[in-house]
Design an enzyme around this catalytic site. Structure first.
Site, PDB file in Angstrom:
ATOM      1  N   HIS A  98      30.741  37.071  38.085  1.00 53.68           N
ATOM      2  CA  HIS A  98      31.648  36.277  38.911  1.00 53.68           C
ATOM      3  C   HIS A  98      30.973  36.112  40.269  1.00 53.68           C
ATOM      4  CE1 HIS A  98      35.053  34.539  40.650  1.00 53.68           C
ATOM      5  NE2 HIS A  98      36.007  35.372  40.263  1.00 53.68           N
ATOM      6  N   LYS A 135      40.205  19.542  21.439  1.00 57.23           N
ATOM      7  CA  LYS A 135      39.745  18.625  20.376  1.00 57.23           C
ATOM      8  C   LYS A 135      38.408  19.067  19.805  1.00 57.23           C
ATOM      9  CE  LYS A 135      41.650  14.622  22.824  1.00 57.23           C
ATOM     10  NZ  LYS A 135      41.192  13.440  23.583  1.00 57.23           N
ATOM     11  N   ARG A 159      43.366  32.028  42.794  1.00 53.87           N
ATOM     12  CA  ARG A 159      42.548  32.072  43.999  1.00 53.87           C
ATOM     13  C   ARG A 159      41.209  31.377  43.850  1.00 53.87           C
ATOM     14  NH1 ARG A 159      44.982  36.034  44.683  1.00 53.87           N
ATOM     15  NH2 ARG A 159      44.749  36.202  42.468  1.00 53.87           N
ATOM     16  N   THR A 160      40.528  31.638  42.761  1.00 54.56           N
ATOM     17  CA  THR A 160      39.157  31.139  42.677  1.00 54.56           C
ATOM     18  C   THR A 160      39.159  29.613  42.641  1.00 54.56           C
ATOM     19  OG1 THR A 160      38.517  33.139  41.549  1.00 54.56           O
ATOM     20  CG2 THR A 160      37.008  31.308  41.389  1.00 54.56           C
ATOM     21  N   ARG A 216      35.009  27.938  34.965  1.00 54.91           N
ATOM     22  CA  ARG A 216      35.403  29.296  34.555  1.00 54.91           C
ATOM     23  C   ARG A 216      35.688  29.229  33.058  1.00 54.91           C
ATOM     24  NH1 ARG A 216      39.794  33.365  37.092  1.00 54.91           N
ATOM     25  NH2 ARG A 216      37.997  33.741  38.423  1.00 54.91           N
TER      26      ARG A 216
HETATM   27  C1  NCD Z   1      38.952  38.333  39.517  1.00 59.61           C
HETATM   28  C2  NCD Z   1      38.490  37.711  38.226  1.00 59.61           C
HETATM   29  O1  NCD Z   1      38.945  36.640  37.847  1.00 59.61           O
HETATM   30  O2  NCD Z   1      37.613  38.307  37.607  1.00 59.61           O
HETATM   31  N1  NCD Z   1      39.819  37.523  40.226  1.00 59.61           N
HETATM   32  C3  NCD Z   1      39.294  36.665  41.126  1.00 59.61           C
HETATM   33  O3  NCD Z   1      38.638  35.729  40.777  1.00 59.61           O
HETATM   34  N2  NCD Z   1      39.507  36.911  42.410  1.00 59.61           N
HETATM   35  C4  NCD Z   1      39.485  39.684  39.368  1.00 59.61           C
HETATM   36  C5  NCD Z   1      40.568  39.893  38.370  1.00 59.61           C
HETATM   37  O4  NCD Z   1      41.032  38.993  37.688  1.00 59.61           O
HETATM   38  O5  NCD Z   1      40.965  41.058  38.276  1.00 59.61           O
END
Ligand code: NCD
Length: 307
Positions: free
Chosen positions: A131, A82, A53-54, A103
């Site tokens: 996040h 690497k 999703r993100t 991320r």
């Molecule tokens: C969350 C995350 O990655 O921290 N997911 C997200 O980005 N919507 C929550 C999760 O992974 O539980």
């Protein structure tokens, strides 16, 4: 002018957040008006940790604005294998793209990227730490559903120890008046001490309990989270806690008629599918709000005038 990044939700003042959410609302009501706002701009998504999703939400946001996207979906296909440092990758990406989304499993990695990149950096999750774009999504969802970001009781349920969305959201909500927190978790997954210490210091009211049923009737928002399997040191502990919470219609029947259920997703089995059709289940609407708020964020960080 100094470039702006989003590494923690606190990088934006409450006033700046209000402007961002106003812009997200404008976009939601009239998306065509913004369909070319990022023509010719490029966004790099650098994901060293899995995501559906993100990453796609950021990419959708940029595509909706007329921009283009590129990047990698996991560390295995990047030069990290690497031995390239995040600092060097950030410098390199700055030569390719106008904005970077990162991320990374290590806490603080996004801050390092922001320090070395010459383009705006968005933190899409750094380990168990923060996040912030999920937090923007959560805040804009609450603001849209409840009409305000103050005077309410929020229950946060599940893995409050490792859940970075929870840590980020609490950090952001403490800046709004009269938000009362109810932390619902097994004793092993309680919210970290640094957070409760911060709440104590600020004189913000909170309570901790173990069972959803003991709190649900008092909540205006119930924020469910999954148990963060990948952050456990041993499988046995995970298995023991995996099914600790299952929100179903029976439990939700104890909630107020306007108590919305949010979840950052992915859901494992902490919300039973019979809840999905309840009008209070707002987690899929939350995903849509996430796209609008990320569109607003991209425009803001790129300094694009859409007045
Ligand atoms: C969350 C995350 O990655 O921290 N997911 C997200 O980005 N919507 C929550 C999760 O992974 O539980």
């Amino acid at each position: 002018m100094k470039k702006k990044d989003l590494i923690t939700p606190l990088d934006f003042s409450v006033e700046e957040l209000d402007q961002l959410f106003d812009l997200a609302d404008r976009i939601r009501l009239n998306p065509e008006r913004f369909a070319h706002s990022c023509d010719g701009r490029k966004m790099a998504t650098c994901f060293y940790e899995p995501s559906t999703r993100t990453r796609l939400s950021h990419e959708t946001a940029m595509l909706n604005l007329g921009g283009r996207t590129m990047g990698f979906p996991d560390a295995g296909v990047s030069s990290a294998t690497k031995g390239e440092t995040v600092a060097d990758t950030a410098r390199v990406i700055s030569c390719f793209a106008d904005i970077m989304v990162i991320r990374h499993p290590k806490e603080g990695a996004a801050a390092v990227a922001a320090q070395y990149a010459t383009i705006p950096v968005i933190n899409a999750g750094d380990g168990g730490h923060q996040h912030p774009t999920q937090t923007l999504t959560d805040l804009s969802t609450i603001r849209s559903l409840k009409g305000r970001l103050f005077d309410f009781t929020i229950g946060l349920c599940g893995d409050l120890k490792f859940g970075r969305t929870v840590h980020s959201l609490i950090n952001a909500l403490v800046r709004y008046p009269n938000v009362h927190f109810v932390f619902i978790s097994p004793p092993e997954l309680k919210v970290p001490d640094y957070i409760t210490d911060m709440l104590d210091e600020k004189g913000i009211s909170y309570e901790e309990c173990i069972r959803i049923e003991d709190a649900i009737s008092r909540l205006d928002i119930l924020y469910m989270t999954r148990i963060q399997k990948e952050r456990f040191f041993n499988e046995e502990d995970y298995v023991r806690l995996a099914n600790f919470y299952i929100l179903n219609e029976e439990k939700l029947s104890l909630a107020k008629p306007d108590c919305y259920v949010l979840h950052p997703l992915p859901r494992v089995n902490e919300i039973s599918v019979d809840v999905d059709s309840d009008p209070r289940a707002a987690y899929f609407r939350q995903v849509q709000y996430g796209v609008y708020v990320r569109m607003a964020l991209i425009l803001t960080l790129l300094g694009i005038d859409v007045s």
